[in-house]
Scaffold this active site. Structure first.
Site, PDB file in Angstrom:
ATOM      1  N   GLN A  88      -1.877  -5.741  42.384  1.00 23.01           N
ATOM      2  CA  GLN A  88      -2.408  -4.632  43.166  1.00 23.01           C
ATOM      3  C   GLN A  88      -2.182  -4.814  44.668  1.00 23.01           C
ATOM      4  O   GLN A  88      -2.594  -3.978  45.465  1.00 23.01           O
ATOM      5  CB  GLN A  88      -3.909  -4.480  42.880  1.00 23.01           C
ATOM      6  CG  GLN A  88      -4.211  -4.154  41.429  1.00 23.01           C
ATOM      7  CD  GLN A  88      -5.682  -4.287  41.079  1.00 23.01           C
ATOM      8  OE1 GLN A  88      -6.519  -4.599  41.920  1.00 23.01           O
ATOM      9  NE2 GLN A  88      -6.011  -4.064  39.816  1.00 23.01           N
ATOM     10  N   HIS A 151      -7.987  -6.405  43.364  1.00 21.80           N
ATOM     11  CA  HIS A 151      -9.198  -5.926  44.047  1.00 21.80           C
ATOM     12  C   HIS A 151      -9.189  -6.208  45.552  1.00 21.80           C
ATOM     13  O   HIS A 151     -10.058  -6.907  46.080  1.00 21.80           O
ATOM     14  CB  HIS A 151     -10.439  -6.546  43.403  1.00 21.80           C
ATOM     15  CG  HIS A 151     -10.622  -6.167  41.964  1.00 21.80           C
ATOM     16  ND1 HIS A 151     -11.764  -6.463  41.267  1.00 21.80           N
ATOM     17  CD2 HIS A 151      -9.809  -5.512  41.083  1.00 21.80           C
ATOM     18  CE1 HIS A 151     -11.653  -6.015  40.017  1.00 21.80           C
ATOM     19  NE2 HIS A 151     -10.461  -5.427  39.895  1.00 21.80           N
ATOM     20  N   GLU A 245     -17.980   4.558  40.396  1.00 20.05           N
ATOM     21  CA  GLU A 245     -19.121   5.217  41.024  1.00 20.05           C
ATOM     22  C   GLU A 245     -18.826   5.713  42.429  1.00 20.05           C
ATOM     23  O   GLU A 245     -17.944   5.208  43.123  1.00 20.05           O
ATOM     24  CB  GLU A 245     -20.327   4.283  41.052  1.00 20.05           C
ATOM     25  CG  GLU A 245     -20.115   2.949  41.741  1.00 20.05           C
ATOM     26  CD  GLU A 245     -21.316   2.023  41.579  1.00 20.05           C
ATOM     27  OE1 GLU A 245     -21.704   1.731  40.426  1.00 20.05           O
ATOM     28  OE2 GLU A 245     -21.870   1.588  42.610  1.00 20.05           O
ATOM     29  N   TYR A 266     -14.267  -5.931  30.005  1.00 20.62           N
ATOM     30  CA  TYR A 266     -13.103  -5.406  29.291  1.00 20.62           C
ATOM     31  C   TYR A 266     -13.083  -5.975  27.875  1.00 20.62           C
ATOM     32  O   TYR A 266     -13.195  -7.174  27.679  1.00 20.62           O
ATOM     33  CB  TYR A 266     -11.813  -5.771  30.032  1.00 20.62           C
ATOM     34  CG  TYR A 266     -11.699  -5.080  31.365  1.00 20.62           C
ATOM     35  CD1 TYR A 266     -11.447  -3.720  31.437  1.00 20.62           C
ATOM     36  CD2 TYR A 266     -11.869  -5.789  32.547  1.00 20.62           C
ATOM     37  CE1 TYR A 266     -11.352  -3.073  32.669  1.00 20.62           C
ATOM     38  CE2 TYR A 266     -11.778  -5.151  33.781  1.00 20.62           C
ATOM     39  CZ  TYR A 266     -11.524  -3.787  33.832  1.00 20.62           C
ATOM     40  OH  TYR A 266     -11.437  -3.151  35.044  1.00 20.62           O
TER      41      TYR A 266
END
Length: 370
Positions: A88, A151, A245, A266
């Site tokens: 990422q 992340h 959220e 997960y």
């Protein structure tokens, strides 16, 4: 007469070809044209509108480039720092200085390579001078550097007072540190343009806390926007399996990760609990996860019925999610199928909505009324 007919045919073919570039997109409020303005981008991550109506776009693989109003891509802008473009990681967030028209300064976030595969989220300022970045200065580095490709957070947003919010993820393997004020994992920080902690940050006087921390207990925020009426910072973050959220990230508040979450491990398995006294509940959450990325308030007049709505991209389902708000509550949600992973969403100064798709052949899409 023959020449006139030939000209008419050419014009007709041109109009037909142009119309094929726009796909009709029926939504609850209005039917939109979805036009591919540009393609061939390598996992584009963030965009900003320049004063002349063109775009500045980051590609996660490490390239910064211009895209014209009609979709032409520039060559890579020189002077971009090296990035850890794995998983990422890479070249991520982008924002213009509030005084960009005068100082031509931009801010970029990226995964900064350090020793070997060790890396950290960093933010740099630079002057945009044609096809070059000049006077590059790293103004923020995440306090902890680790070997992880996950992340990073990375969204950048200026406050009305010209202070810079930076969103930071928990880096995947360090989620418990999102509850520790001594570091930057799982935080929103607020700094001045020179990188110093902004005045009035909630933990500045606390010896065991970072002075730049604004809020904590976040997992991985990839959407952030200032509410146009209240001036407050709205964010969304990825949950694990479920539990994405939306929050209003307020000074000193703890948003609970990983102590509270509506998601699970997960493959299944409990993480913490759903509520706990003293920890903030989300304004809105998704189970199953939509994998949100990019967020913008729509304040234009061109798309009737979307005024003051919150727009969120979905990576997982390839959707644009439109949220109607009543105060700080979500009163209605519409899922609009785009068909590609949406990485960034921006309401344009022309009243259209622009999307970046997260693909090898990434696209810049324009949504406007038919």
């Amino acid at each position: 007469m023959h020449k006139l007919s030939l000209f008419s045919l050419i014009v007709g073919l041109s109009l037909t070809t142009h119309s094929l570039l726009a796909e009709s997109l029926k939504t609850e409020k209005v039917t939109l044209d979805m036009q591919t303005l540009s393609s061939g981008l390598s996992h584009p991550w963030a965009m900003q509108f320049l004063p002349d109506g063109s775009f500045l776009v980051t590609e996660r693989t490490g390239t910064l480039r211009y895209i014209s109003k009609t979709g032409e891509k520039s060559e890579a802008i020189q002077g971009v720092p090296a990035v850890h473009a794995k998983g990422q990681g890479g070249l991520l967030g982008l924002v213009l200085d509030p005084d960009f028209a005068k100082n031509k300064t931009i801010y970029i976030s990226y995964s900064e390579p350090l020793d070997g595969d060790v890396n950290a989220t960093a933010v740099a300022s630079a002057v945009l001078d044609g096809q070059s970045l000049k006077q590059l200065k790293v103004i923020f580095r995440q306090a902890e550097a680790i070997n992880s490709n996950h992340h990073y957070g990375g969204r950048l947003v200026f406050t009305p007072a010209d202070e810079l919010f930076i969103t930071l993820g928990d880096r995947g393997s360090r989620r418990d540190d999102a509850q520790k004020l001594s570091g930057h994992f799982g935080k929103v920080v607020k700094i001045n343009k020179d990188g110093s902690a902004a005045a009035g940050n909630p933990f500045a006087a606390q010896a065991d806390a970072k002075a730049d921390v604004w809020s904590y207990g976040h997992r991985n925020i990839q959407g952030a926007a200032i509410h146009p009426q209240t001036g407050l910072l709205w964010t969304h973050e990825h949950g694990p399996q479920g539990g994405d959220e939306i929050n209003i990230a307020a000074a000193g508040k703890n948003y609970g990760w990983p102590v509270i979450t509506y998601g699970e491990e997960y493959g299944g398995g409990v993480i913490g609990q759903k509520t706990k006294e003293g920890l903030e509940q989300p304004l809105h959450y998704w189970v199953p996860s939509i994998a949100p990325s990019g967020m913008s308030f729509y304040t234009g007049s061109q798309i009737n019925g979307w005024q003051n709505n919150l727009l969120v991209g979905s990576l997982k389902f390839g959707q644009l999610v439109r949220l109607e708000l009543t105060g700080d509550k979500v009163s209605h949600e519409e899922r609009i199928r785009i068909g590609s992973r949406i990485r960034d969403v921006q309401a344009g100064p022309d009243g259209a909505v622009y999307l970046l798709t997260d693909e090898n052949d990434g696209k810049l899409l324009r949504l406007s009324p038919q």
